[in-house]
Motif scaffolding. Structure first.
Motif, PDB file in Angstrom:
ATOM      1  N   HIS A   8       0.478  -1.975  -0.335  1.00 24.26           N
ATOM      2  CA  HIS A   8      -0.409  -0.050  -0.136  1.00 24.26           C
ATOM      3  C   HIS A   8       0.747   1.434  -0.105  1.00 24.26           C
ATOM      4  CE1 HIS A   8      -3.658  -2.682   0.247  1.00 24.26           C
ATOM      5  NE2 HIS A   8      -2.975  -2.549   1.594  1.00 24.26           N
ATOM      6  N   ASP A   9       2.232   1.309   0.526  1.00 27.96           N
ATOM      7  CA  ASP A   9       3.032   2.494   0.260  1.00 27.96           C
ATOM      8  C   ASP A   9       3.965   2.617  -1.101  1.00 27.96           C
ATOM      9  OD1 ASP A   9       2.865   3.033   2.911  1.00 27.96           O
ATOM     10  OD2 ASP A   9       3.544   1.332   3.753  1.00 27.96           O
ATOM     11  N   VAL A  10       3.948   1.319  -1.771  1.00 25.92           N
ATOM     12  CA  VAL A  10       5.016   1.350  -3.445  1.00 25.92           C
ATOM     13  C   VAL A  10       3.645   2.395  -4.154  1.00 25.92           C
ATOM     14  CG1 VAL A  10       6.195  -0.083  -4.719  1.00 25.92           C
ATOM     15  CG2 VAL A  10       6.149  -0.165  -2.332  1.00 25.92           C
ATOM     16  N   SER A  11       3.533   2.577  -5.120  1.00 26.88           N
ATOM     17  CA  SER A  11       2.875   2.882  -6.036  1.00 26.88           C
ATOM     18  C   SER A  11       3.278   2.424  -7.480  1.00 26.88           C
ATOM     19  CB  SER A  11       3.701   4.660  -6.796  1.00 26.88           C
ATOM     20  OG  SER A  11       3.385   5.634  -5.468  1.00 26.88           O
ATOM     21  N   GLY A  12       4.398   1.697  -7.089  1.00 27.81           N
ATOM     22  CA  GLY A  12       4.808   0.756  -8.715  1.00 27.81           C
ATOM     23  C   GLY A  12       6.494   0.038  -8.500  1.00 27.81           C
ATOM     24  N   LEU A  13       6.428  -1.052  -9.967  1.00 28.86           N
ATOM     25  CA  LEU A  13       7.865  -1.369  -9.382  1.00 28.86           C
ATOM     26  C   LEU A  13       8.326  -1.769 -10.575  1.00 28.86           C
ATOM     27  CD1 LEU A  13       9.266  -3.693  -7.818  1.00 28.86           C
ATOM     28  CD2 LEU A  13       8.135  -5.077  -8.075  1.00 28.86           C
ATOM     29  N   VAL A  14       9.707  -2.107 -10.939  1.00 30.23           N
ATOM     30  CA  VAL A  14      10.365  -1.725 -11.628  1.00 30.23           C
ATOM     31  C   VAL A  14      11.445  -2.601 -12.084  1.00 30.23           C
ATOM     32  CG1 VAL A  14      11.450  -0.794 -13.641  1.00 30.23           C
ATOM     33  CG2 VAL A  14       9.722   1.158 -12.554  1.00 30.23           C
ATOM     34  N   LEU A  15      11.739  -3.720 -12.525  1.00 32.17           N
ATOM     35  CA  LEU A  15      12.250  -4.738 -12.609  1.00 32.17           C
ATOM     36  C   LEU A  15      13.013  -4.713 -14.234  1.00 32.17           C
ATOM     37  CD1 LEU A  15      10.682  -7.329 -11.662  1.00 32.17           C
ATOM     38  CD2 LEU A  15      11.932  -6.045  -9.667  1.00 32.17           C
ATOM     39  N   LEU A  16      14.169  -4.719 -14.397  1.00 30.36           N
ATOM     40  CA  LEU A  16      15.348  -4.819 -14.981  1.00 30.36           C
ATOM     41  C   LEU A  16      15.895  -5.565 -14.887  1.00 30.36           C
ATOM     42  CD1 LEU A  16      16.716  -0.428 -15.651  1.00 30.36           C
ATOM     43  CD2 LEU A  16      14.302  -1.495 -16.478  1.00 30.36           C
ATOM     44  N   SER A  17      15.839  -7.231 -16.760  1.00 23.70           N
ATOM     45  CA  SER A  17      16.372  -8.108 -16.717  1.00 23.70           C
ATOM     46  C   SER A  17      16.801  -8.326 -15.687  1.00 23.70           C
ATOM     47  CB  SER A  17      18.204  -7.891 -17.009  1.00 23.70           C
ATOM     48  OG  SER A  17      17.817  -6.940 -17.945  1.00 23.70           O
ATOM     49  N   PRO A  18      15.715  -9.113 -14.302  1.00 24.65           N
ATOM     50  CA  PRO A  18      16.063 -10.215 -13.639  1.00 24.65           C
ATOM     51  C   PRO A  18      15.864 -11.187 -13.292  1.00 24.65           C
ATOM     52  CG  PRO A  18      13.372  -9.543 -14.257  1.00 24.65           C
ATOM     53  CD  PRO A  18      14.239  -8.739 -14.624  1.00 24.65           C
ATOM     54  N   ASP A  19      17.150 -10.814 -11.932  1.00 26.76           N
ATOM     55  CA  ASP A  19      17.745 -12.207 -11.294  1.00 26.76           C
ATOM     56  C   ASP A  19      17.360 -12.381 -10.289  1.00 26.76           C
ATOM     57  OD1 ASP A  19      19.297 -14.419 -11.316  1.00 26.76           O
ATOM     58  OD2 ASP A  19      21.109 -13.203 -11.413  1.00 26.76           O
ATOM     59  N   PHE A  20      16.457 -13.385 -10.166  1.00 25.77           N
ATOM     60  CA  PHE A  20      15.825 -14.391  -9.300  1.00 25.77           C
ATOM     61  C   PHE A  20      16.896 -15.157  -8.361  1.00 25.77           C
ATOM     62  CE2 PHE A  20      12.086 -11.816 -10.783  1.00 25.77           C
ATOM     63  CZ  PHE A  20      12.519 -11.071  -9.046  1.00 25.77           C
ATOM     64  N   SER A  21      17.814 -15.912  -8.511  1.00 22.31           N
ATOM     65  CA  SER A  21      18.323 -17.167  -8.633  1.00 22.31           C
ATOM     66  C   SER A  21      19.588 -17.550  -7.362  1.00 22.31           C
ATOM     67  CB  SER A  21      19.558 -17.970  -9.615  1.00 22.31           C
ATOM     68  OG  SER A  21      20.275 -16.329 -10.399  1.00 22.31           O
ATOM     69  N   ALA A  22      19.748 -15.917  -7.243  1.00 23.34           N
ATOM     70  CA  ALA A  22      20.563 -16.106  -5.021  1.00 23.34           C
ATOM     71  C   ALA A  22      20.320 -17.096  -5.009  1.00 23.34           C
ATOM     72  CB  ALA A  22      20.772 -14.658  -5.147  1.00 23.34           C
ATOM     73  N   GLY A  23      21.004 -18.155  -4.425  1.00 17.95           N
ATOM     74  CA  GLY A  23      20.664 -19.208  -3.502  1.00 17.95           C
ATOM     75  C   GLY A  23      20.209 -19.014  -1.851  1.00 17.95           C
ATOM     76  N   ASN A  24      20.998 -17.431  -1.343  1.00 18.36           N
ATOM     77  CA  ASN A  24      20.186 -16.441  -0.221  1.00 18.36           C
ATOM     78  C   ASN A  24      19.906 -15.549  -0.372  1.00 18.36           C
ATOM     79  OD1 ASN A  24      22.670 -15.096  -0.695  1.00 18.36           O
ATOM     80  ND2 ASN A  24      23.307 -15.874   1.176  1.00 18.36           N
ATOM     81  N   ALA A  25      19.003 -15.651  -1.952  1.00 16.89           N
ATOM     82  CA  ALA A  25      18.803 -14.119  -2.107  1.00 16.89           C
ATOM     83  C   ALA A  25      17.430 -13.673  -1.256  1.00 16.89           C
ATOM     84  CB  ALA A  25      17.741 -13.900  -3.480  1.00 16.89           C
ATOM     85  N   THR A  26      16.365 -14.469  -1.046  1.00 18.44           N
ATOM     86  CA  THR A  26      15.441 -14.012   0.163  1.00 18.44           C
ATOM     87  C   THR A  26      15.677 -14.177   1.474  1.00 18.44           C
ATOM     88  OG1 THR A  26      14.692 -16.350  -0.319  1.00 18.44           O
ATOM     89  CG2 THR A  26      14.095 -14.955  -1.495  1.00 18.44           C
ATOM     90  N   GLY A  27      17.119 -14.213   2.241  1.00 20.00           N
ATOM     91  CA  GLY A  27      17.129 -14.525   4.004  1.00 20.00           C
ATOM     92  C   GLY A  27      16.710 -16.109   3.791  1.00 20.00           C
TER      93      GLY A  27
END
Length: 235
Positions: free
Chosen positions: A139-158
């Motif tokens: 509700h606090d973010v007006s929009g999201l921009v992703l350029l060449s997204p890479d979600f492959s990092a093994g511990n990316a999400t904590g």
């Protein structure tokens, strides 16, 4: 210089302290330093703003060691968009997420910024922190921009979320999303961009090719900025 130690978005609260002083400038833009804290850690932000009293839309770039650093941010400023980059951003996305939250708090409360038009953005692995911040604060973010997204990092999400969980969380963000990918990107990056555009409820996928319109990285980045400006104006 603005300081805050808050860790969640509260854009409705304005900071009473004096705003950042100009340290660098160019034709139609100026750079302002913003400093905040998260859990005792200092977070330094480069804010490139148009020569305009505002209030201005702002786009917060997650991460520092990726293509976002190479973006012609001055070009965004000349089109009326304030652009923020976290200096010495944490390589681990869990900490990068906290830094992005703290920076968004500080920047969103500046009188210069329209706190109803604060966008998050990431490039390559920086897309992980930007996506997580958007899904945590939809509700606090007006929009999201992703350029060449890479979600492959093994511990990316904590530690509290496996690498695959981020895909399901995308459905929690119902704001507009712009996903840009390069026609010459790796299969992994190409697939991540396509899947992200499918998972977000309101996403648009743009492919910037290597043809006569876009040749080389510099031109790709310039055209990506053009897409970002169009996205913000239409949102």
């Amino acid at each position: 210089m603005v300081e805050t130690d808050m860790g969640i978005f509260r854009h409705g609260e304005r900071c009473a302290e004096r705003e950042a002083e100009e340290v660098l400038g160019g034709a139609g833009w100026r750079e302002l330093p913003v400093r905040c804290e998260r859990d005792g850690r200092e977070v330094r932000v480069r804010l490139l703003a148009p020569d305009d009293p505002g209030p201005l839309p702002a786009i917060m770039w997650a991460g520092g060691d990726d293509v976002a650093v190479k973006l012609p941010l001055e070009e965004l400023a000349t089109h009326g968009v304030a652009s923020c980059v976290i200096e010495d951003a944490a390589p681990e996305s869990a900490q990068a997420l906290e830094e992005l939250e703290a920076a968004s708090d500080a920047v969103g409360r500046l009188d210069l910024i329209d706190n109803c038009r604060v966008f998050l953005a990431g490039a390559e692995r920086g897309c992980v922190a930007a996506t997580l911040a958007a899904t945590r604060h939809p509700h606090d973010v007006s929009g999201l921009v992703l350029l060449s997204p890479d979600f492959s990092a093994g511990n990316a999400t904590g530690n509290d979320q496996d690498a695959g969980g981020i895909w399901g969380d995308m459905r929690r963000f119902h704001g507009p999303v712009l996903v840009c990918r390069s026609e010459g990107a790796s299969h992994r990056a190409f697939d991540d961009a396509r899947r992200a555009a499918e998972e977000f409820p309101h996403a648009r996928l743009v492919t910037l090719g290597e043809g006569p319109r876009v040749v080389g990285e510099a031109m790709w980045l310039s055209h990506a900025v053009g897409e970002v400006v169009r996205f913000i104006r239409e949102t």
